[in-house]
Write a protein that holds these residues in place. Structure first.
Motif, PDB file in Angstrom:
ATOM      1  N   ILE A   1      32.386 -36.300  16.921  1.00 30.92           N
ATOM      2  CA  ILE A   1      31.591 -35.078  16.945  1.00 30.92           C
ATOM      3  C   ILE A   1      32.293 -33.957  16.182  1.00 30.92           C
ATOM      4  CG2 ILE A   1      30.629 -33.275  18.435  1.00 30.92           C
ATOM      5  CD1 ILE A   1      30.481 -35.370  20.662  1.00 30.92           C
ATOM      6  N   GLY A   2      31.500 -33.190  15.428  1.00 34.34           N
ATOM      7  CA  GLY A   2      31.950 -31.928  14.853  1.00 34.34           C
ATOM      8  C   GLY A   2      31.043 -30.824  15.366  1.00 34.34           C
ATOM      9  N   VAL A   3      31.633 -29.715  15.829  1.00 29.78           N
ATOM     10  CA  VAL A   3      30.857 -28.656  16.480  1.00 29.78           C
ATOM     11  C   VAL A   3      31.058 -27.325  15.763  1.00 29.78           C
ATOM     12  CG1 VAL A   3      30.414 -27.414  18.630  1.00 29.78           C
ATOM     13  CG2 VAL A   3      31.145 -29.809  18.710  1.00 29.78           C
ATOM     14  N   VAL A   4      29.945 -26.664  15.460  1.00 30.81           N
ATOM     15  CA  VAL A   4      29.969 -25.293  14.955  1.00 30.81           C
ATOM     16  C   VAL A   4      29.186 -24.444  15.945  1.00 30.81           C
ATOM     17  CG1 VAL A   4      29.361 -23.727  13.064  1.00 30.81           C
ATOM     18  CG2 VAL A   4      30.111 -26.066  12.557  1.00 30.81           C
ATOM     19  N   SER A   5      29.893 -23.606  16.693  1.00 30.57           N
ATOM     20  CA  SER A   5      29.270 -22.827  17.760  1.00 30.57           C
ATOM     21  C   SER A   5      29.294 -21.348  17.420  1.00 30.57           C
ATOM     22  CB  SER A   5      30.001 -23.091  19.082  1.00 30.57           C
ATOM     23  OG  SER A   5      31.335 -22.600  19.007  1.00 30.57           O
TER      24      SER A   5
ATOM     25  N   LEU B   1      26.992 -30.892  15.412  1.00 30.05           N
ATOM     26  CA  LEU B   1      26.260 -30.031  16.329  1.00 30.05           C
ATOM     27  C   LEU B   1      26.407 -28.586  15.864  1.00 30.05           C
ATOM     28  CD1 LEU B   1      27.573 -31.589  19.681  1.00 30.05           C
ATOM     29  CD2 LEU B   1      25.518 -32.246  18.394  1.00 30.05           C
ATOM     30  N   PHE B   2      25.272 -27.906  15.643  1.00 31.82           N
ATOM     31  CA  PHE B   2      25.277 -26.531  15.171  1.00 31.82           C
ATOM     32  C   PHE B   2      24.528 -25.650  16.169  1.00 31.82           C
ATOM     33  CE2 PHE B   2      25.603 -29.037  11.276  1.00 31.82           C
ATOM     34  CZ  PHE B   2      26.622 -28.381  10.587  1.00 31.82           C
ATOM     35  N   ASP B   3      25.177 -24.577  16.609  1.00 28.21           N
ATOM     36  CA  ASP B   3      24.540 -23.635  17.531  1.00 28.21           C
ATOM     37  C   ASP B   3      24.288 -22.325  16.794  1.00 28.21           C
ATOM     38  OD1 ASP B   3      23.568 -22.221  19.642  1.00 28.21           O
ATOM     39  OD2 ASP B   3      25.283 -22.535  20.959  1.00 28.21           O
ATOM     40  N   GLU B   4      23.057 -22.115  16.353  1.00 28.63           N
ATOM     41  CA  GLU B   4      22.632 -20.906  15.644  1.00 28.63           C
ATOM     42  C   GLU B   4      23.564 -20.581  14.466  1.00 28.63           C
ATOM     43  OE1 GLU B   4      19.982 -19.290  15.964  1.00 28.63           O
ATOM     44  OE2 GLU B   4      19.202 -19.666  17.958  1.00 28.63           O
ATOM     45  N   PRO B   5      23.708 -21.487  13.497  1.00 25.52           N
ATOM     46  CA  PRO B   5      24.674 -21.248  12.413  1.00 25.52           C
ATOM     47  C   PRO B   5      24.308 -20.089  11.492  1.00 25.52           C
ATOM     48  CG  PRO B   5      23.312 -23.166  11.923  1.00 25.52           C
ATOM     49  CD  PRO B   5      23.006 -22.773  13.343  1.00 25.52           C
ATOM     50  N   TYR B   6      23.041 -19.625  11.506  1.00 23.85           N
ATOM     51  CA  TYR B   6      22.631 -18.565  10.600  1.00 23.85           C
ATOM     52  C   TYR B   6      22.791 -17.163  11.190  1.00 23.85           C
ATOM     53  CZ  TYR B   6      20.592 -22.179   7.658  1.00 23.85           C
ATOM     54  OH  TYR B   6      20.423 -23.272   6.854  1.00 23.85           O
ATOM     55  N   THR B   7      23.208 -17.072  12.434  1.00 21.64           N
ATOM     56  CA  THR B   7      23.313 -15.771  13.087  1.00 21.64           C
ATOM     57  C   THR B   7      24.275 -14.851  12.341  1.00 21.64           C
ATOM     58  OG1 THR B   7      22.864 -16.751  15.256  1.00 21.64           O
ATOM     59  CG2 THR B   7      23.898 -14.580  15.223  1.00 21.64           C
ATOM     60  N   GLY B   8      23.792 -13.669  11.979  1.00 21.34           N
ATOM     61  CA  GLY B   8      24.645 -12.668  11.362  1.00 21.34           C
ATOM     62  C   GLY B   8      24.870 -12.843   9.879  1.00 21.34           C
TER      63      GLY B   8
END
Length: 231
Positions: free
Chosen positions: A76-80, A153-160
């Protein structure tokens, strides 16, 4: 590759996930959408083995969670929301640190490769604290793909992100998906979700209320469906 069966998560007496069933096939890109408080981040944390389910089955990369969490984490790779980077280290120092944790072979070459992939080769020796939001997000993706995980796994990667940074992130995510990785991305952005994903699912009130391929979906009709299901 990711399989959730009757997944339940409660915090005390407050249920957040109420019997979620969701499967993401090998190499598939699924966007998970839903209003604030629907349980999206909670679901992603469970898939990432960072939180334990209250009930139900979770299987990621062929491993059952939470009993085989150590094995699953290597896949797994995670971007939170948190980049998990050290501001007082350079971009390449951050990647060397994480690469050593994962025992990445040929680490120097791999660090150069992922920095090139995310467009940060020329900033490799700059301190991360000097990076913009978009650059930090790109380095977080480099960190997440450094050990060549099969699942992202990406959690809202476009925020900001501004428009230019969002466009660059589009390209990176398309490259990530094109390499055959399984991707589960949380997003509030209908346009990005429909443009990038193979499937889109809507989580509402702790359950999957909608799940369909993006091919052929009319953006306006989908926006109306989303509004109806999440009000």
């Amino acid at each position: 590759m990711i399989e959730l069966r009757s997944l339940v998560k409660s915090f005390g007496l407050r249920p957040v996930l109420r019997g979620v069933n969701l499967t993401v096939q090998n190499g598939e890109f699924v966007a998970l959408m839903g209003p604030n408080g629907a349980g999206k981040t909670t679901l992603l944390r469970i898939v990432a083995s960072l939180s334990r389910p209250t009930l139900g089955g979770v299987r990621v990369g062929g491993f059952d969670l939470p009993s085989q969490a150590d094995e699953a984490r290597r896949a797994i790779g995670v971007v939170s929301h948190l980049p998990l980077l050290y501001g007082d280290l350079t971009a390449e120092e951050n990647l060397f640190f994480y690469g050593q944790m994962y025992s990445v072979p040929n680490l120097a070459a791999r660090v150069s490769e992922v920095l090139e992939q995310v467009g940060l080769s020329k900033r490799r020796r700059d301190l991360v604290r000097a990076f913009s939001r978009g650059m930090t997000q790109r380095l977080a993706i480099a960190r997440a793909i450094l050990h060549s995980p099969d699942i992202m796994l990406f959690d809202e990667p476009y925020t900001g992100l501004d428009q230019d940074a969002s466009a660059r992130l589009d390209t990176i995510l398309k490259t990530v998906a094109a390499r055959g990785r399984t991707v589960l991305m949380i997003s509030h952005d209908l346009a990005h979700a429909l443009a990038l994903a193979d499937r889109v699912a809507i989580l509402s009130r702790g359950k999957i209320a909608y799940d369909a391929p993006t091919a052929g979906l009319n953006p306006l009709e989908f926006a109306n469906t989303y509004k109806e299901l999440t009000q």
